[in-house]
Enzyme design. Structure first.
Site, PDB file in Angstrom:
ATOM      1  N   LYS A  54      -4.000   7.652   7.729  1.00 43.56           N
ATOM      2  CA  LYS A  54      -4.269   6.546   9.096  1.00 43.56           C
ATOM      3  C   LYS A  54      -3.451   7.576  10.636  1.00 43.56           C
ATOM      4  O   LYS A  54      -3.796   7.325  11.702  1.00 43.56           O
ATOM      5  CB  LYS A  54      -3.646   5.440   8.784  1.00 43.56           C
ATOM      6  CG  LYS A  54      -4.584   4.826   7.968  1.00 43.56           C
ATOM      7  CD  LYS A  54      -4.253   3.545   7.056  1.00 43.56           C
ATOM      8  CE  LYS A  54      -5.124   2.819   6.297  1.00 43.56           C
ATOM      9  NZ  LYS A  54      -4.472   1.802   5.517  1.00 43.56           N
ATOM     10  N   GLN A  98       1.142  -0.798   3.983  1.00 44.91           N
ATOM     11  CA  GLN A  98       0.336  -0.231   3.825  1.00 44.91           C
ATOM     12  C   GLN A  98       0.282  -1.615   2.430  1.00 44.91           C
ATOM     13  O   GLN A  98       1.390  -1.602   1.429  1.00 44.91           O
ATOM     14  CB  GLN A  98       0.321   0.635   3.257  1.00 44.91           C
ATOM     15  CG  GLN A  98      -0.434   1.583   2.143  1.00 44.91           C
ATOM     16  CD  GLN A  98      -2.222   1.413   2.843  1.00 44.91           C
ATOM     17  OE1 GLN A  98      -2.214   2.067   3.798  1.00 44.91           O
ATOM     18  NE2 GLN A  98      -2.864   1.052   1.925  1.00 44.91           N
ATOM     19  N   ASP A 121      -4.606  -5.239  10.900  1.00 45.53           N
ATOM     20  CA  ASP A 121      -5.601  -5.334   9.875  1.00 45.53           C
ATOM     21  C   ASP A 121      -6.357  -6.303   9.890  1.00 45.53           C
ATOM     22  O   ASP A 121      -6.966  -6.439   9.064  1.00 45.53           O
ATOM     23  CB  ASP A 121      -4.289  -4.933   9.123  1.00 45.53           C
ATOM     24  CG  ASP A 121      -4.485  -3.844   8.253  1.00 45.53           C
ATOM     25  OD1 ASP A 121      -4.926  -2.765   8.321  1.00 45.53           O
ATOM     26  OD2 ASP A 121      -3.953  -3.602   7.148  1.00 45.53           O
TER      27      ASP A 121
END
Ligand code: NAD
Length: 296
Positions: A54, A98, A121
């Site tokens: 990422k 995460q 997200d």
């Protein structure tokens, strides 16, 4: 094999190149680059790999990457304090924590602490509600990537019959809502579904997000169906001691019946990261009142 292989790697590269052009336009107009903050707690090896890719994709698109690596024994209060700092930081357009988090931290508490307008997200309940009601927000990256692949493969999805296997908040549920938004007739199947093969056999579009290696077989499919395989499962490889990645779909049998199918790896995975970068650009554009020309 008769199916067209849907090249997610190539689609993601095209999307990332479009995003880089828009990032350059954004930077020229505003004097700053969009910024993505990624937080990793602990040393889960798979999570570390995701965070690294990422960060790399963020920088390659011309954006700022802020990485925060915290030890596995970080307290919930410490992580919430970091989220508060990132929420208030004007250089940060997107925040990604995460998952999974260590057991002492309540992931739902952390997700709901992120400013919904920086929640790239798309996991915050406010963004889930916006998706459900058709308001602009952030859509989770994996299902959005699947939708992009389906649109580019099939054109209009209107009126098609779609089966989503899996009902998680991260993949299954938002996928079903996106397909509904594109006017598909949607069935959501899950672990309690009775006679799954018969249900899958009705579908023009099958999205498998189960987490069970090669569960969906070719003889479950309607001939010509478009199959999106979200699963990432590590199994024993052909060589002793080696592992390999397989999806939730039995590619060997399914590719003989499907009209088009995503491979694993190289299908959905690369699109997920491209969509994360896209969401970060969209966030920056919204926050600075900048109009995007493409990549939206
Ligand atoms: P999850 O475990 O949260 O959800 C799995 C879902 O599958 C559940 O809703 C469950 O009801 C359903 N299910 C379980 N067994 C079933 C069965 N026998 N029949 C029908 N349905 C069944 O998983 P998730 O987070 O949604 O992820 C699903 C898969 O997608 C995993 O393999 C994961 O690694 C992968 N994934 C890939 C990406 C990517 O970028 N490619 C991103 C996220 C998840």
């Amino acid at each position: 094999m008769t199916a067209t292989i849907i090249d997610g790697k190539a689609a993601a590269a095209t999307l990332r190149a479009d995003i880089a052009v828009e990032v350059a336009r954004f930077a020229a107009a505003t004097g700053r680059s969009p910024g993505l903050a990624v937080v990793l707690v602990g040393e889960d090896p798979a999570s570390a790999v995701y965070v690294r890719s990422k960060g790399k994709a963020t920088v390659e698109a011309g954006m700022e990457s802020f990485e925060h690596r915290l030890p596995a024994d970080t307290s919930e209060a410490e992580l919430l304090a970091l989220v508060d700092t990132l929420n208030g930081d004007p250089a940060v357009d997107g925040i990604l924590v995460q998952l999974p988090l260590p057991p002492q931290i309540d992931a739902d508490k952390v997700i709901t602490r992120i400013d919904p307008d920086k929640d790239v997200d798309g996991f915050h309940p406010v963004n889930a509600g916006r998706l459900a009601t058709g308001l602009p927000g952030f859509v989770p990256c994996t299902p959005y990537g699947c939708l992009m692949l389906l649109r580019s493969q099939l054109g209009s999805l209107s009126g098609k019959s779609a089966v989503v296997i899996g009902r998680s908040n991260i993949v299954g549920k938002p996928m079903a809502l996106l397909l509904l938004g594109d006017s598909c007739t949607v069935t959501i199947a899950h672990s309690r579904t009775v006679d799954l093969p018969a249900i899958v056999r009705q579908a023009d579009i099958v999205v498998a997000a189960v987490g069970r290696a090669e569960m969906v077989k070719g003889d479950w499919l309607k001939p010509g169906a478009c199959v999106i395989d979200v699963g990432i499962n590590r199994v024993e490889g052909s060589e002793r001691g080696k592992t390999k990645l397989v999806g939730d779909v039995d590619f060997a049998s399914a590719s003989g019946v499907a009209g088009a199918i995503t491979p694993v790896p190289g299908g959905v995975g690369p699109m997920t990261i491209a969509c994360l970068i896209r969401n970060t650009l969209v966030s920056a554009a919204r926050r600075d009142g900048f109009t995007l020309e493409s990549a939206s």
